[in-house]
Write a protein that holds these residues in place. Structure first.
Motif, PDB file in Angstrom:
ATOM      1  N   GLU A  50       0.840  -1.206   0.000  1.00 49.81           N
ATOM      2  CA  GLU A  50       0.000   0.000   0.000  1.00 49.81           C
ATOM      3  C   GLU A  50       0.870   1.249   0.000  1.00 49.81           C
ATOM      4  O   GLU A  50       0.612   2.207  -0.752  1.00 49.81           O
ATOM      5  CB  GLU A  50      -0.921  -0.017   1.214  1.00 49.81           C
ATOM      6  CG  GLU A  50      -1.810   1.213   1.371  1.00 49.81           C
ATOM      7  CD  GLU A  50      -2.945   1.265   0.369  1.00 49.81           C
ATOM      8  OE1 GLU A  50      -3.612   2.315   0.292  1.00 49.81           O
ATOM      9  OE2 GLU A  50      -3.152   0.266  -0.347  1.00 49.81           O
ATOM     10  N   ARG A  51       1.905   1.264   0.821  1.00 44.68           N
ATOM     11  CA  ARG A  51       2.800   2.429   0.863  1.00 44.68           C
ATOM     12  C   ARG A  51       3.547   2.604  -0.458  1.00 44.68           C
ATOM     13  O   ARG A  51       3.708   3.735  -0.937  1.00 44.68           O
ATOM     14  CB  ARG A  51       3.800   2.276   2.014  1.00 44.68           C
ATOM     15  CG  ARG A  51       3.176   2.442   3.391  1.00 44.68           C
ATOM     16  CD  ARG A  51       4.231   2.643   4.463  1.00 44.68           C
ATOM     17  NE  ARG A  51       5.063   1.462   4.633  1.00 44.68           N
ATOM     18  CZ  ARG A  51       4.782   0.468   5.460  1.00 44.68           C
ATOM     19  NH1 ARG A  51       3.674   0.485   6.185  1.00 44.68           N
ATOM     20  NH2 ARG A  51       5.617  -0.568   5.574  1.00 44.68           N
ATOM     21  N   LEU A  52       3.987   1.508  -1.066  1.00 51.13           N
ATOM     22  CA  LEU A  52       4.676   1.595  -2.353  1.00 51.13           C
ATOM     23  C   LEU A  52       3.744   2.133  -3.438  1.00 51.13           C
ATOM     24  O   LEU A  52       4.162   2.916  -4.299  1.00 51.13           O
ATOM     25  CB  LEU A  52       5.211   0.216  -2.766  1.00 51.13           C
ATOM     26  CG  LEU A  52       6.350  -0.361  -1.920  1.00 51.13           C
ATOM     27  CD1 LEU A  52       6.693  -1.772  -2.398  1.00 51.13           C
ATOM     28  CD2 LEU A  52       7.582   0.534  -1.983  1.00 51.13           C
ATOM     29  N   ASP A  53       2.489   1.723  -3.378  1.00 50.09           N
ATOM     30  CA  ASP A  53       1.511   2.190  -4.360  1.00 50.09           C
ATOM     31  C   ASP A  53       1.281   3.691  -4.220  1.00 50.09           C
ATOM     32  O   ASP A  53       1.231   4.434  -5.212  1.00 50.09           O
ATOM     33  CB  ASP A  53       0.207   1.419  -4.185  1.00 50.09           C
ATOM     34  CG  ASP A  53      -0.821   1.725  -5.267  1.00 50.09           C
ATOM     35  OD1 ASP A  53      -0.445   2.279  -6.329  1.00 50.09           O
ATOM     36  OD2 ASP A  53      -2.008   1.398  -5.062  1.00 50.09           O
ATOM     37  N   VAL A  54       1.143   4.149  -2.985  1.00 45.37           N
ATOM     38  CA  VAL A  54       0.938   5.585  -2.748  1.00 45.37           C
ATOM     39  C   VAL A  54       2.130   6.382  -3.280  1.00 45.37           C
ATOM     40  O   VAL A  54       1.963   7.408  -3.960  1.00 45.37           O
ATOM     41  CB  VAL A  54       0.727   5.865  -1.246  1.00 45.37           C
ATOM     42  CG1 VAL A  54       0.785   7.359  -0.964  1.00 45.37           C
ATOM     43  CG2 VAL A  54      -0.607   5.291  -0.780  1.00 45.37           C
ATOM     44  N   ARG A  55       3.335   5.907  -2.980  1.00 48.62           N
ATOM     45  CA  ARG A  55       4.534   6.611  -3.449  1.00 48.62           C
ATOM     46  C   ARG A  55       4.603   6.629  -4.975  1.00 48.62           C
ATOM     47  O   ARG A  55       4.906   7.659  -5.580  1.00 48.62           O
ATOM     48  CB  ARG A  55       5.782   5.945  -2.883  1.00 48.62           C
ATOM     49  CG  ARG A  55       7.085   6.608  -3.315  1.00 48.62           C
ATOM     50  CD  ARG A  55       8.292   5.927  -2.701  1.00 48.62           C
ATOM     51  NE  ARG A  55       9.531   6.561  -3.129  1.00 48.62           N
ATOM     52  CZ  ARG A  55      10.152   6.284  -4.272  1.00 48.62           C
ATOM     53  NH1 ARG A  55       9.643   5.387  -5.108  1.00 48.62           N
ATOM     54  NH2 ARG A  55      11.275   6.907  -4.589  1.00 48.62           N
ATOM     55  N   ALA A  56       4.317   5.483  -5.607  1.00 46.15           N
ATOM     56  CA  ALA A  56       4.353   5.425  -7.072  1.00 46.15           C
ATOM     57  C   ALA A  56       3.281   6.318  -7.689  1.00 46.15           C
ATOM     58  O   ALA A  56       3.493   6.904  -8.756  1.00 46.15           O
ATOM     59  CB  ALA A  56       4.191   3.981  -7.548  1.00 46.15           C
ATOM     60  N   ALA A  57       2.139   6.453  -7.012  1.00 51.11           N
ATOM     61  CA  ALA A  57       1.089   7.347  -7.513  1.00 51.11           C
ATOM     62  C   ALA A  57       1.529   8.802  -7.440  1.00 51.11           C
ATOM     63  O   ALA A  57       1.227   9.600  -8.344  1.00 51.11           O
ATOM     64  CB  ALA A  57      -0.198   7.137  -6.716  1.00 51.11           C
TER      65      ALA A  57
END
Length: 257
Positions: free
Chosen positions: A205-212
């Protein structure tokens, strides 16, 4: 779609590229780059390039299915990971230039999907045995990405001029993005491999937020980049099927090998 092996990943990507060309859909830009990377990885497996070819087949299949899952979710109901929604959401935006579409795909697939695929291929302490083969893909990616960027230069005269002015003293745009992203992806893969399922979900979830967040920066950069992108947009080829066809044949040109 769900692939069972690397051959099915190649076939699935080829199908997306064909359909994108038929429909004039910019989703074919990144898919064309990704298809060529996968073909080169498959060639490396058959040539015995990797320490464990069967493991690399599993790894690439898991990686490919992450893309197919995001693609299917977007087609179905505009759902899926945040960073992929950001990426696919700009496909109809004529102001987003070719290199941005490629960078958006690279960002989502490497900064989110790659670490998870590696961790699930080699969980726990096994992740360290994957490092050699993981790093070998950098050379494959570098070769394909530079060939594709040469294709982008053919399609975007102003971008090509910027590259010539830079005289390649710096890493080229796509190559730099891939290399930097993969360094972080390896670190994240090692972290994920040591976590339980619940901990993995929170980290993903944190990686997804950062990539977004990175996707938004790629899509709407500030400073001197914004007027440069406008000049690129005005001069580049806007025939979507022709662009996809050109990108999809980047590795077949003599200078690519």
């Amino acid at each position: 779609m769900t692939a069972e092996n690397i051959d099915e990943v190649v076939d699935g990507l080829a199908g997306i590229v064909r359909e994108a060309r038929r429909a004039g859909d910019r989703i074919g830009y990144f898919a064309a780059l990704y298809r060529q990377v996968t073909v080169e990885v498959r060639t490396g497996i058959h040539a015995g390039l990797f320490e464990d070819g069967a493991r690399m087949d599993r790894f690439d299949t898991l990686f490919g299915n992450r893309y197919f899952d995001a693609y299917d979710a977007w087609r179905r109901d505009r759902s899926g990971p945040r960073c992929w929604r950001q990426t696919f959401g700009l496909l109809a935006d004529a102001d987003t230039v070719i290199v941005q579409h490629l960078l958006l795909g690279v960002n989502a697939h490497i900064n989110l999907d790659l670490a998870l695929a590696a961790a699930r291929t080699a969980p726990g302490e096994d992740i360290h045995a994957l490092r050699h083969d993981f790093l070998l893909i950098n050379d494959i990616l570098g070769r394909v990405v530079l060939a594709v960027q040469d294709s982008v230069g053919d399609l975007s005269p102003f971008l090509s001029l910027l590259d010539q002015v830079g005289a390649r003293t710096d890493e080229r745009i796509l190559d730099f993005s891939v290399r930097q992203s993969r360094e972080e992806a390896w670190h994240n893969a090692v972290v994920l491999a040591g976590l339980n399922e619940a901990e993995q979900a929170a980290t993903i979830e944190r990686l997804d937020v950062r990539a977004a967040v990175l996707a938004r920066l790629i899509a709407r950069p500030g400073g001197v980049v914004r007027p440069a992108l406008e000049l690129i947009r005005r001069t580049e080829n806007d025939d979507v099927p022709a662009v996809i066809r050109h990108l999809d044949h980047a590795m077949q040109r003599p200078s690519a090998r």
